[in-house]
Design a protein around this motif. Structure first.
Motif, short mmCIF file in Angstrom:
data_model
loop_
_atom_site.label_atom_id
_atom_site.label_comp_id
_atom_site.label_asym_id
_atom_site.label_seq_id
_atom_site.Cartn_x
_atom_site.Cartn_y
_atom_site.Cartn_z
N ASN A 184 0.85 -1.39 0.03
CA ASN A 184 0.14 0.17 -0.03
C ASN A 184 0.79 1.29 0.06
O ASN A 184 0.71 2.20 -0.65
N SER B 151 0.77 3.87 -2.81
CA SER B 151 0.39 5.42 -2.70
C SER B 151 1.72 6.18 -3.14
O SER B 151 1.55 7.17 -3.81
N ARG C 260 -8.66 5.60 -2.60
CA ARG C 260 -8.04 4.91 -1.63
C ARG C 260 -8.13 5.37 -0.32
O ARG C 260 -8.26 4.75 0.63
#
Length: 161
Positions: free
Chosen positions: A3, A7, A161
């Motif tokens: 993640n 990102s 997200r």
């Protein structure tokens, strides 16, 4: 960990695409028009100088880094297509790689090479320059739109997200 990587790639890609969209927009909006209004030899010489200097500048790491980052986002999005923002990641990355990188390699760079091969002051340069101003700018519009659309899609993915 994945993640954080995703990102980071999304933010880097959004910023890189936005930066390049701005550069391409400037060329489409006024640089090419200005070069077309000045003397042919001066316009060709200026564009050839830009073509030489741009590959020696900070443009290249941003250009290549953003392309790699966008390609990585296509893969990451495809591996996790069901997650929020994945479709926007895939579409943004694919649009950028095809609409900016492939267009640059297939259309803009060969036009730059053709322009570099002519004597700017010769009569033979006139049709090359006229075609260059039209064709290069059209493909630059494509790069501008693709870069801006990819930026938008990456922002959508970040928000999702």
């Amino acid at each position: 960990m994945r993640n954080i990587l995703t990102s980071g790639l999304l933010w880097f890609s959004a910023l890189g695409c936005g930066l390049l969209a701005g550069l391409y927009f400037a060329f489409s909006a006024f640089v090419m028009t200005a070069l077309g209004r000045i003397d042919q030899a001066a316009g060709i010489s200026a564009m050839n100088a830009i073509s030489v200097d741009i590959v020696r500048s900070l443009f290249m790491p941003v250009f290549l880094g953003t392309t790699l980052s966008c390609a990585a986002l296509v893969v990451l999005g495809a591996l996790r297509w069901q997650e929020p923002g994945a479709i926007a990641m895939i579409c943004g990355g694919a649009l950028y790689v095809v609409g900016m990188f492939i267009v640059t390699v297939v259309f803009n760079v060969p036009l730059n090479d053709q322009l570099a091969a002519v004597d700017p002051a010769s009569a033979a340069a006139a049709p090359v320059w006229a075609r260059y101003l039209t064709d290069w700018t059209i493909w630059n519009h494509v790069r501008t739109i693709a870069s801006l659309a990819a930026t938008t899609l990456f922002i959508v993915a970040i928000a999702a997200r």
